[in-house]
Design a protein around this motif. Structure first.
Motif: not given
Length: 374
Positions: A139-144
């Motif tokens: 999820v954090d990689a997607l947000r980034a």
């Protein structure tokens, strides 16, 4: 005794609290956009560590309102092929074009790779769906990725009440999160939805859109093309009362899932859900994949007729590009989505499920697996 596919849990104290609330609102005449709506919004935001919450008529409305606030008209919105019809329908109704992406087979969600493969200069938003209450560790990689491209990440958290990753709740990873309170959800208001956001602008736009696009509740000055997306006060009262049980419900559902994990571990070829490190799922659904070649309809029929266990509806039996209403996408190549949708089953998980019921499901699935996949 049989085990139903789903069970909606309101105990005597819940029913009494709802009845008292309805008596109060019928006495005052405050039946929409009143104090119970505000209480529900405040409680839901607090429970999920969010600043703003806006209660609306459904989870579909919640998602459409967010996409209207972003203004996706005439632009692309990335959605996973494995999701409910409403995820893509909200894009269409908001004036956008759904762009279908494949999923990660382990998380049943978008991954940075599957999203990046379909991004274009016309992409207006990416919608991440938390299937079954599981939040992807990506999820954090997607947000980034979205931040680098200047694209809002929106969460379809219809399944994910109380789910979290790395201590952060579903609905708080992107620009906004959309929740559903359909009766079978972990907590319900009967019908309804909720928007969570840190953006005061999204909050204000949502309040305008939900009330026919009016600039103020008491004025007939319409400044947006909104709709009748209000949550009624009776629905808000039901939701407020049920939300008080969320932590209790999550603990019960997680105990059931752990028992399933242990009891089904030895079944060759049956893939049970893996909760990634840092993820705390609400187990709205316990999604398992049957071994290749096993007839799902026959499997479900056998556990029902032979063992009294009703498996709940798949999430989902058809990927979006195989839905008749999205026939224009039928030639899309989305192999993981197609495989997952063809093989998945969902075992019953109730918020008051007993050990005996859980064991009955394990015995049923094990017996039918031995017969059909052995």
């Amino acid at each position: 005794m049989g085990v139903p596919a789903a069970r909606i849990v309101f105990d005597e104290s819940d029913r009494r609290a709802v009845a008292d609330a309805v008596t109060e609102m019928l006495s005052t005449g405050a039946l929409t956009l009143g104090p119970w709506t505000e209480r529900f919004e405040e409680a839901f935001a607090t429970e999920h560590g969010a600043t703003h919450a806006v209660a609306v008529a459904s989870g579909t409305a919640a998602l459409e309102i967010v996409l209207r606030a972003i203004d996706v008209r005439g632009r692309d919105v990335v959605v996973p092929a494995v999701t409910f019809y409403a995820t893509a329908a909200a894009v269409v109704h908001a004036g956008g074009r759904p762009v279908l992406a494949d999923i990660d087979p382990d998380t049943l969600a978008l991954s940075p790779g599957t999203v990046e493969a379909v991004l274009t200069p016309a992409t207006a938003a990416v919608v991440l769906v938390h299937i079954g209450g599981l939040i992807t560790p990506h999820v954090d990689a997607l947000r980034a990725l979205c931040d680098r491209r200047g694209i809002p990440l929106v969460e379809d958290a219809a399944h994910a009440h109380g789910s979290s990753y790395d201590g952060r709740a579903a609905g708080t990873f992107g620009l906004a999160g959309a929740f559903s309170f359909y009766p079978t959800k972990v907590t319900t208001s009967g019908e309804g939805g909720m928007i969570l956001t840190e953006s005061a602008e999204i909050r204000d736009e949502a309040r305008i859109h939900r009330d026919q696009g009016k600039g103020a509740f008491t004025a007939n000055h319409h400044i947006r093309h909104g709709a009748s997306w209000r949550m009624s006060e009776p629905n808000a009262a039901v939701g407020t009362v049920h939300l008080r049980r969320l932590k209790e419900f999550l603990e019960t559902r997680r105990r059931v899932a752990r028992r399933y994990d242990a009891g089904l571990a030895g079944l060759d070829g049956l893939r049970t859900p893996v909760e990634p490190a840092g993820c705390r799922s609400n187990y709205y659904k316990y999604v398992a994949l049957l071994p290749p070649g096993v007839d799902r309809a026959a499997f479900k029929r056998a556990v029902a007729e032979g063992h009294g266990v009703r498996l709940s509806g798949e999430v989902y039996d058809l990927p979006l590009h195989h839905q008749p209403v999205f026939a224009e996408y039928r030639d899309a190549r989305l192999p993981v989505s197609e495989d997952v949708c063809a093989r998945q089953i969902c075992l019953p998980v109730h918020s008051d499920m007993t050990e005996d019921e859980t064991d009955q499901v394990i015995e049923a699935v094990s017996a039918v697996h031995r017969r059909l996949a052995g």
